[in-house]
Design a protein around this motif. Structure first.
Motif, PDB file in Angstrom:
ATOM      1  N   THR A  79      24.511   1.660  -6.116  1.00  0.00           N
ATOM      2  CA  THR A  79      23.457   0.733  -6.544  1.00  0.00           C
ATOM      3  C   THR A  79      22.166   1.471  -6.901  1.00  0.00           C
ATOM      4  OG1 THR A  79      22.751   0.319  -4.269  1.00  0.00           O
ATOM      5  CG2 THR A  79      24.384  -1.188  -5.188  1.00  0.00           C
ATOM      6  N   GLY A  80      22.212   2.803  -6.876  1.00  0.00           N
ATOM      7  CA  GLY A  80      21.060   3.596  -7.291  1.00  0.00           C
ATOM      8  C   GLY A  80      20.106   3.993  -6.185  1.00  0.00           C
ATOM      9  N   ILE A  81      20.443   3.692  -4.927  1.00  0.00           N
ATOM     10  CA  ILE A  81      19.587   4.079  -3.806  1.00  0.00           C
ATOM     11  C   ILE A  81      19.930   5.516  -3.402  1.00  0.00           C
ATOM     12  CG2 ILE A  81      19.040   3.624  -1.381  1.00  0.00           C
ATOM     13  CD1 ILE A  81      19.591   0.649  -1.959  1.00  0.00           C
ATOM     14  N   THR A  82      18.907   6.333  -3.197  1.00  0.00           N
ATOM     15  CA  THR A  82      19.121   7.711  -2.765  1.00  0.00           C
ATOM     16  C   THR A  82      19.531   7.720  -1.297  1.00  0.00           C
ATOM     17  OG1 THR A  82      17.478   8.534  -4.330  1.00  0.00           O
ATOM     18  CG2 THR A  82      18.043   9.981  -2.502  1.00  0.00           C
ATOM     19  N   VAL A  83      20.643   8.387  -1.032  1.00  0.00           N
ATOM     20  CA  VAL A  83      21.180   8.501   0.322  1.00  0.00           C
ATOM     21  C   VAL A  83      21.016   9.946   0.779  1.00  0.00           C
ATOM     22  CG1 VAL A  83      23.286   8.357   1.740  1.00  0.00           C
ATOM     23  CG2 VAL A  83      22.850   6.649  -0.042  1.00  0.00           C
ATOM     24  N   VAL A  84      20.522  10.111   2.001  1.00  0.00           N
ATOM     25  CA  VAL A  84      20.446  11.434   2.607  1.00  0.00           C
ATOM     26  C   VAL A  84      21.210  11.403   3.920  1.00  0.00           C
ATOM     27  CG1 VAL A  84      18.261  12.065   1.496  1.00  0.00           C
ATOM     28  CG2 VAL A  84      18.202  10.926   3.718  1.00  0.00           C
ATOM     29  N   LEU A  85      21.732  12.555   4.300  1.00  0.00           N
ATOM     30  CA  LEU A  85      22.482  12.683   5.543  1.00  0.00           C
ATOM     31  C   LEU A  85      21.877  13.811   6.367  1.00  0.00           C
ATOM     32  CD1 LEU A  85      26.151  12.432   4.205  1.00  0.00           C
ATOM     33  CD2 LEU A  85      24.809  10.634   5.300  1.00  0.00           C
ATOM     34  N   PRO A  86      21.955  13.706   7.702  1.00  0.00           N
ATOM     35  CA  PRO A  86      21.325  14.719   8.548  1.00  0.00           C
ATOM     36  C   PRO A  86      22.129  16.007   8.655  1.00  0.00           C
ATOM     37  CG  PRO A  86      22.356  13.051   9.912  1.00  0.00           C
ATOM     38  CD  PRO A  86      22.517  12.600   8.483  1.00  0.00           C
ATOM     39  N   GLN A  87      21.379  17.089   8.712  1.00  0.00           N
ATOM     40  CA  GLN A  87      21.913  18.384   9.097  1.00  0.00           C
ATOM     41  C   GLN A  87      21.306  18.673  10.466  1.00  0.00           C
ATOM     42  OE1 GLN A  87      20.906  21.631   6.497  1.00  0.00           O
ATOM     43  NE2 GLN A  87      21.739  23.173   7.882  1.00  0.00           N
ATOM     44  N   THR A  88      22.141  19.001  11.430  1.00  0.00           N
ATOM     45  CA  THR A  88      21.665  19.225  12.794  1.00  0.00           C
ATOM     46  C   THR A  88      21.210  20.677  12.942  1.00  0.00           C
ATOM     47  OG1 THR A  88      23.239  17.578  13.580  1.00  0.00           O
ATOM     48  CG2 THR A  88      22.245  19.011  15.236  1.00  0.00           C
ATOM     49  N   PRO A  89      19.914  20.880  13.177  1.00  0.00           N
ATOM     50  CA  PRO A  89      19.397  22.239  13.358  1.00  0.00           C
ATOM     51  C   PRO A  89      19.601  22.696  14.803  1.00  0.00           C
ATOM     52  CG  PRO A  89      17.612  20.684  13.521  1.00  0.00           C
ATOM     53  CD  PRO A  89      18.858  19.878  13.236  1.00  0.00           C
ATOM     54  N   PRO A  90      19.175  23.914  15.124  1.00  0.00           N
ATOM     55  CA  PRO A  90      19.239  24.332  16.530  1.00  0.00           C
ATOM     56  C   PRO A  90      18.458  23.357  17.419  1.00  0.00           C
ATOM     57  CG  PRO A  90      18.813  26.218  15.130  1.00  0.00           C
ATOM     58  CD  PRO A  90      18.732  24.994  14.247  1.00  0.00           C
ATOM     59  N   ARG A  91      18.871  23.269  18.660  1.00  0.00           N
ATOM     60  CA  ARG A  91      18.244  22.341  19.609  1.00  0.00           C
ATOM     61  C   ARG A  91      16.736  22.585  19.691  1.00  0.00           C
ATOM     62  NH1 ARG A  91      20.873  19.689  24.647  1.00  0.00           N
ATOM     63  NH2 ARG A  91      19.071  18.651  25.505  1.00  0.00           N
TER      64      ARG A  91
END
Length: 194
Positions: A79-91
């Motif tokens: 539908t044209g919405i930008t989707v981002v997903l998390p990258q887990t960094p060091p604690r």
């Protein structure tokens, strides 16, 4: 995502930490035992809330036992919405969000997670997976503090927690670094706060 500072580690006082630890065991068992058909109901409740936002919207690529939002990611992207997903960094650091689209290459991350090989973007709305929740808006995660640090670093982002209704408990202890949510979405309802 660039934050002006990294919020402090999310260490709860010992009494709260012990109560949360016991509840994590109970809630993790309930999540694994749930009827996964509930996941579609959660997506059905989330869609109208998310379509009202221009994005970027931070979704979650699920671990094997978690609510599967991948169909929602595809719907939003189409539908044209930008989707981002998390990258887990060091604690100790907040999550980093990378742009995702249906053709993205997914890379293996920490703790069995996956994230897209895309540019870093700051979300306007963050979906927060919940291991447990209560009617006061308290939430329970896995205990690493990633979402607390992330939400503290994104004070203007909308925050929507999601979980099957089976994850509701009568009362969750709240620590000093726990970040509030705008609402919690289950397959049955949207519970709003503030």
């Amino acid at each position: 995502m660039v934050a002006p500072h990294i919020p402090p580690p999310c260490n709860d006082p010992p009494d709260i930490a012990l109560r949360k630890k016991a509840l994590r065991v109970q809630c993790a068992a309930a999540l694994r035992a749930r009827d996964v058909e509930r996941d579609q109901g959660i997506i059905h409740q989330l869609e109208p809330l998310l379509r009202a936002h221009a994005g970027p919207i931070a979704c979650v690529w699920p671990l094997p036992h978690e609510v599967d939002l991948r169909p929602l990611c595809h719907t939003l992207a189409h539908t044209g919405i930008t989707v981002v997903l998390p990258q887990t960094p060091p604690r100790g650091a907040p999550l980093v969000f990378r742009q995702w689209h249906p053709d993205s290459t997914m890379l293996a991350g920490r703790f069995g997670t996956h994230y897209p090989d895309g540019p870093i973007m700051e979300p306007a709305l963050v979906l927060v997976p919940l291991l447990g929740f209560d009617r006061a808006g308290n939430r329970l995660g896995y205990g690493g503090g990633y979402y607390d640090r992330t939400l503290a670093a994104l004070p203007h982002a909308a925050r929507i927690g999601y979980a099957p209704s089976t994850q509701e408990v009568a009362h969750l202890p709240c620590g000093p670094h726990d970040q509030p949510l705008n609402c919690i979405v289950t397959e049955k309802e949207v519970i709003r706060f503030g």
